[in-house]
Structure formats: C-alpha cells, structure tokens
Design an enzyme around this catalytic site. Structure first.
Site, PDB file in Angstrom:
ATOM      1  N   LYS A  11       0.815  -1.226   0.000  1.00  0.00           N
ATOM      2  CA  LYS A  11       0.000   0.000   0.000  1.00  0.00           C
ATOM      3  C   LYS A  11       0.852   1.281   0.000  1.00  0.00           C
ATOM      4  O   LYS A  11       2.066   1.232   0.234  1.00  0.00           O
ATOM      5  CB  LYS A  11      -0.936  -0.038   1.217  1.00  0.00           C
ATOM      6  CG  LYS A  11      -1.980  -1.163   1.148  1.00  0.00           C
ATOM      7  CD  LYS A  11      -2.969  -1.072   2.309  1.00  0.00           C
ATOM      8  CE  LYS A  11      -4.027  -2.144   2.226  1.00  0.00           C
ATOM      9  NZ  LYS A  11      -5.048  -2.002   3.309  1.00  0.00           N
ATOM     10  N   TYR A  51     -12.487  -1.911  -4.056  1.00  0.00           N
ATOM     11  CA  TYR A  51     -13.035  -1.994  -2.700  1.00  0.00           C
ATOM     12  C   TYR A  51     -14.564  -1.909  -2.680  1.00  0.00           C
ATOM     13  O   TYR A  51     -15.144  -1.582  -1.641  1.00  0.00           O
ATOM     14  CB  TYR A  51     -12.432  -0.894  -1.821  1.00  0.00           C
ATOM     15  CG  TYR A  51     -11.055  -1.236  -1.282  1.00  0.00           C
ATOM     16  CD1 TYR A  51     -10.868  -2.350  -0.454  1.00  0.00           C
ATOM     17  CD2 TYR A  51      -9.952  -0.448  -1.562  1.00  0.00           C
ATOM     18  CE1 TYR A  51      -9.613  -2.659   0.057  1.00  0.00           C
ATOM     19  CE2 TYR A  51      -8.694  -0.760  -1.051  1.00  0.00           C
ATOM     20  CZ  TYR A  51      -8.543  -1.867  -0.241  1.00  0.00           C
ATOM     21  OH  TYR A  51      -7.303  -2.174   0.286  1.00  0.00           O
ATOM     22  N   PHE A  59     -15.731   4.031   6.507  1.00  0.00           N
ATOM     23  CA  PHE A  59     -14.389   4.498   6.145  1.00  0.00           C
ATOM     24  C   PHE A  59     -14.098   4.358   4.653  1.00  0.00           C
ATOM     25  O   PHE A  59     -12.969   4.573   4.222  1.00  0.00           O
ATOM     26  CB  PHE A  59     -13.327   3.750   6.969  1.00  0.00           C
ATOM     27  CG  PHE A  59     -13.386   2.244   6.860  1.00  0.00           C
ATOM     28  CD1 PHE A  59     -12.832   1.582   5.778  1.00  0.00           C
ATOM     29  CD2 PHE A  59     -14.003   1.492   7.856  1.00  0.00           C
ATOM     30  CE1 PHE A  59     -12.889   0.202   5.671  1.00  0.00           C
ATOM     31  CE2 PHE A  59     -14.064   0.102   7.761  1.00  0.00           C
ATOM     32  CZ  PHE A  59     -13.503  -0.541   6.662  1.00  0.00           C
ATOM     33  N   ARG A  87      -2.293 -14.258   4.623  1.00  0.00           N
ATOM     34  CA  ARG A  87      -3.077 -13.598   5.683  1.00  0.00           C
ATOM     35  C   ARG A  87      -2.345 -13.704   7.022  1.00  0.00           C
ATOM     36  O   ARG A  87      -2.367 -12.778   7.828  1.00  0.00           O
ATOM     37  CB  ARG A  87      -4.472 -14.242   5.803  1.00  0.00           C
ATOM     38  CG  ARG A  87      -5.374 -14.053   4.582  1.00  0.00           C
ATOM     39  CD  ARG A  87      -5.877 -12.650   4.395  1.00  0.00           C
ATOM     40  NE  ARG A  87      -6.601 -12.128   5.527  1.00  0.00           N
ATOM     41  CZ  ARG A  87      -7.191 -10.926   5.539  1.00  0.00           C
ATOM     42  NH1 ARG A  87      -7.143 -10.137   4.475  1.00  0.00           N
ATOM     43  NH2 ARG A  87      -7.829 -10.501   6.602  1.00  0.00           N
ATOM     44  N   THR A  93      -5.764  -6.730  10.858  1.00  0.00           N
ATOM     45  CA  THR A  93      -6.048  -5.459  10.169  1.00  0.00           C
ATOM     46  C   THR A  93      -5.481  -4.265  10.950  1.00  0.00           C
ATOM     47  O   THR A  93      -4.843  -3.385  10.375  1.00  0.00           O
ATOM     48  CB  THR A  93      -7.573  -5.280   9.995  1.00  0.00           C
ATOM     49  OG1 THR A  93      -8.098  -6.452   9.375  1.00  0.00           O
ATOM     50  CG2 THR A  93      -7.898  -4.065   9.154  1.00  0.00           C
ATOM     51  N   ARG A 104       2.242  -6.316   9.422  1.00  0.00           N
ATOM     52  CA  ARG A 104       1.533  -5.157   9.977  1.00  0.00           C
ATOM     53  C   ARG A 104       2.067  -4.772  11.354  1.00  0.00           C
ATOM     54  O   ARG A 104       2.177  -3.575  11.668  1.00  0.00           O
ATOM     55  CB  ARG A 104       0.026  -5.433   9.996  1.00  0.00           C
ATOM     56  CG  ARG A 104      -0.576  -5.316   8.573  1.00  0.00           C
ATOM     57  CD  ARG A 104      -1.951  -5.870   8.493  1.00  0.00           C
ATOM     58  NE  ARG A 104      -2.651  -5.476   7.261  1.00  0.00           N
ATOM     59  CZ  ARG A 104      -3.830  -5.972   6.892  1.00  0.00           C
ATOM     60  NH1 ARG A 104      -4.424  -6.881   7.656  1.00  0.00           N
ATOM     61  NH2 ARG A 104      -4.397  -5.568   5.775  1.00  0.00           N
ATOM     62  N   ASN A 114      -2.106   0.308   6.666  1.00  0.00           N
ATOM     63  CA  ASN A 114      -1.620  -0.946   7.263  1.00  0.00           C
ATOM     64  C   ASN A 114      -0.779  -1.776   6.283  1.00  0.00           C
ATOM     65  O   ASN A 114      -0.732  -2.996   6.384  1.00  0.00           O
ATOM     66  CB  ASN A 114      -2.774  -1.737   7.893  1.00  0.00           C
ATOM     67  CG  ASN A 114      -3.836  -2.115   6.886  1.00  0.00           C
ATOM     68  OD1 ASN A 114      -3.710  -1.830   5.700  1.00  0.00           O
ATOM     69  ND2 ASN A 114      -4.890  -2.760   7.350  1.00  0.00           N
ATOM     70  N   HIS A 117      -2.396  -5.327   1.533  1.00  0.00           N
ATOM     71  CA  HIS A 117      -3.695  -5.971   1.319  1.00  0.00           C
ATOM     72  C   HIS A 117      -3.419  -7.418   0.955  1.00  0.00           C
ATOM     73  O   HIS A 117      -2.436  -7.718   0.282  1.00  0.00           O
ATOM     74  CB  HIS A 117      -4.441  -5.317   0.146  1.00  0.00           C
ATOM     75  CG  HIS A 117      -5.593  -6.154  -0.350  1.00  0.00           C
ATOM     76  ND1 HIS A 117      -6.840  -6.109   0.228  1.00  0.00           N
ATOM     77  CD2 HIS A 117      -5.655  -7.108  -1.321  1.00  0.00           C
ATOM     78  CE1 HIS A 117      -7.623  -6.989  -0.389  1.00  0.00           C
ATOM     79  NE2 HIS A 117      -6.934  -7.610  -1.329  1.00  0.00           N
ATOM     80  N   GLU A 128      -9.564 -10.702  -7.759  1.00  0.00           N
ATOM     81  CA  GLU A 128      -8.637  -9.581  -7.576  1.00  0.00           C
ATOM     82  C   GLU A 128      -7.438  -9.692  -8.527  1.00  0.00           C
ATOM     83  O   GLU A 128      -6.969  -8.681  -9.065  1.00  0.00           O
ATOM     84  CB  GLU A 128      -8.187  -9.517  -6.108  1.00  0.00           C
ATOM     85  CG  GLU A 128      -9.343  -9.114  -5.192  1.00  0.00           C
ATOM     86  CD  GLU A 128      -9.026  -9.187  -3.711  1.00  0.00           C
ATOM     87  OE1 GLU A 128      -9.934  -8.870  -2.910  1.00  0.00           O
ATOM     88  OE2 GLU A 128      -7.902  -9.557  -3.330  1.00  0.00           O
TER      89      GLU A 128
HETATM   90  P1  GDP Z   1      -8.129  -6.617   5.791  1.00  0.00           P
HETATM   91  O1  GDP Z   1      -8.740  -7.779   5.031  1.00  0.00           O
HETATM   92  O2  GDP Z   1      -7.334  -7.060   6.988  1.00  0.00           O
HETATM   93  O3  GDP Z   1      -7.328  -5.692   4.895  1.00  0.00           O
HETATM   94  O4  GDP Z   1      -9.331  -5.745   6.414  1.00  0.00           O
HETATM   95  P2  GDP Z   1     -10.774  -5.282   5.870  1.00  0.00           P
HETATM   96  O5  GDP Z   1     -11.150  -6.056   4.636  1.00  0.00           O
HETATM   97  O6  GDP Z   1     -11.703  -5.320   7.042  1.00  0.00           O
HETATM   98  O7  GDP Z   1     -10.567  -3.750   5.499  1.00  0.00           O
HETATM   99  C1  GDP Z   1      -9.993  -3.352   4.275  1.00  0.00           C
HETATM  100  C2  GDP Z   1      -9.058  -2.183   4.539  1.00  0.00           C
HETATM  101  O8  GDP Z   1      -9.803  -1.064   4.992  1.00  0.00           O
HETATM  102  C3  GDP Z   1      -8.028  -2.411   5.658  1.00  0.00           C
HETATM  103  O9  GDP Z   1      -6.888  -3.135   5.253  1.00  0.00           O
HETATM  104  C4  GDP Z   1      -7.683  -0.981   6.056  1.00  0.00           C
HETATM  105  O10 GDP Z   1      -6.759  -0.381   5.127  1.00  0.00           O
HETATM  106  C5  GDP Z   1      -9.045  -0.289   5.916  1.00  0.00           C
HETATM  107  N1  GDP Z   1      -9.773  -0.261   7.192  1.00  0.00           N
HETATM  108  C6  GDP Z   1     -10.294  -1.307   7.888  1.00  0.00           C
HETATM  109  N2  GDP Z   1     -10.907  -0.912   9.008  1.00  0.00           N
HETATM  110  C7  GDP Z   1     -10.785   0.450   9.016  1.00  0.00           C
HETATM  111  C8  GDP Z   1     -11.234   1.477   9.914  1.00  0.00           C
HETATM  112  O11 GDP Z   1     -11.878   1.215  10.945  1.00  0.00           O
HETATM  113  N3  GDP Z   1     -10.921   2.773   9.575  1.00  0.00           N
HETATM  114  C9  GDP Z   1     -10.213   3.079   8.447  1.00  0.00           C
HETATM  115  N4  GDP Z   1      -9.942   4.385   8.179  1.00  0.00           N
HETATM  116  N5  GDP Z   1      -9.792   2.152   7.578  1.00  0.00           N
HETATM  117  C10 GDP Z   1     -10.057   0.855   7.863  1.00  0.00           C
END
Ligand code: GDP
Length: 140
Positions: A11, A51, A59, A87, A93, A104, A114, A117, A128
């Site tokens: 990222k 996304y 968010f 993962r 996350t 992370r 973070n 992805h 993807e």
């Molecule tokens: P991942 O699969 O671990 O990447 O997590 P998710 O699919 O839940 O979320 C996708 C991405 O959204 C995350 O990797 C973060 O970059 C972002 N994200 C997730 N939760 C939050 C949040 O609470 N606030 C913000 N600003 N970004 C978030």
C-alpha cells in the site's frame, strides 16, 4: 499439497517509506513466491471498484483516498496454501492487534495505513488477480 495463488497490494504508506523490498522479503520468507508484480498509481475509479464490497462501510471514502494517495505494488503470490499463509504473515487489520513478526505489526502505521492488502478467500483472490493482471503477465 495445494499450490495456490493469491493477490497482494503493497500500500501507499509502504511505497512512501521505501519499504517495498522489506515487505517482499517478509512475504518470501513466509514461503510465498512473487509470480507477478507491478508498481501502479490507482485511479479513483480503479480503487472504488476494487473496494466495492466495502462501499457501505463508514471508512470507504477515506480508504479510497488513501489507496490513491501514492503508488502501490500489486502482486500475485504463489505457494502452498498461499491465501492463508499470506493472511498469516500480514497480521491483523489493526497493527495494534497484530502478532509480533507479522508485516503489519512490524511495519504498519495505523488501521488504515496498514502496509498490505491480501485476498481473504480463494474466490476473491481469483477476482482480484484478474482485476489487475492479464494471464500472460503471471509467470510462475
Ligand atoms: P483486511 O482484510 O485485513 O485488509 O481488512 P478489511 O477487509 O476489514 O478492510 C480493508 C481495509 O480497509 C483495511 O486493510 C484498512 O486499510 C481499511 N480499514 C479497515 N478498518 C478500518 C477502519 O476502521 N478505519 C479506516 N480508516 N480504515 C479501515
């Protein structure tokens, strides 16, 4: 033994801090092989499409802005149980909750910035990968 392919993004927080090599080194140390890689700057449309599953989340707008704030490196990773293994090495996350030794925990700045992805299912991995790569760009 199941050889799988999964999709990864390094990222903008990582490209900004010149950590693409550091991230890739951790992926490789986890047994994952980079079989396709390119550095791109996503358009807003591309990031919103990628996304789309998150579009109802509060968010979403911030996430899209972050993902287009700088270049990213999109990658296809191959290996035994590649999806789950990626993962695992990514960590939770929220870096505050990630295990020591994960990407992370070691490198991420925040729950949003973070660093990586990674696809969360094989079905999503296939979708993807196809979103960013033509079959001939993947060389195993
Ligand atoms: P991942 O699969 O671990 O990447 O997590 P998710 O699919 O839940 O979320 C996708 C991405 O959204 C995350 O990797 C973060 O970059 C972002 N994200 C997730 N939760 C939050 C949040 O609470 N606030 C913000 N600003 N970004 C978030």
């Amino acid at each position: 033994m199941t050889t799988e392919r999964t999709f990864s993004i390094i990222k903008p927080d990582a490209t900004r801090r010149n950590l693409t090599g550091a991230v890739t080194k951790m992926l490789e140390a986890a047994g994952l092989r980079v079989v396709a890689s390119k550095r791109i700057h996503m358009t807003q449309e591309q990031a919103e499409g990628f996304y789309a599953v998150h579009k109802e989340r509060p968010f979403f707008g911030e996430l899209v802005s972050f993902m287009i704030s700088g270049p990213v490196v999109v990658q296809v990773l191959e290996g035994e149980n590649a999806m789950a293994r990626n993962r695992e090495v990514m960590g939770a996350t929220n870096p505050a909750n990630a295990e020591p030794g994960t990407i992370r925990k070691e490198l991420a700045e925040s729950i949003e910035a973070n660093t990586v992805h990674g696809s969360d299912s094989l079905e999503n991995a296939a979708t993807e990968i196809a979103y960013f790569f033509k079959p001939e760009e993947i060389v195993g």
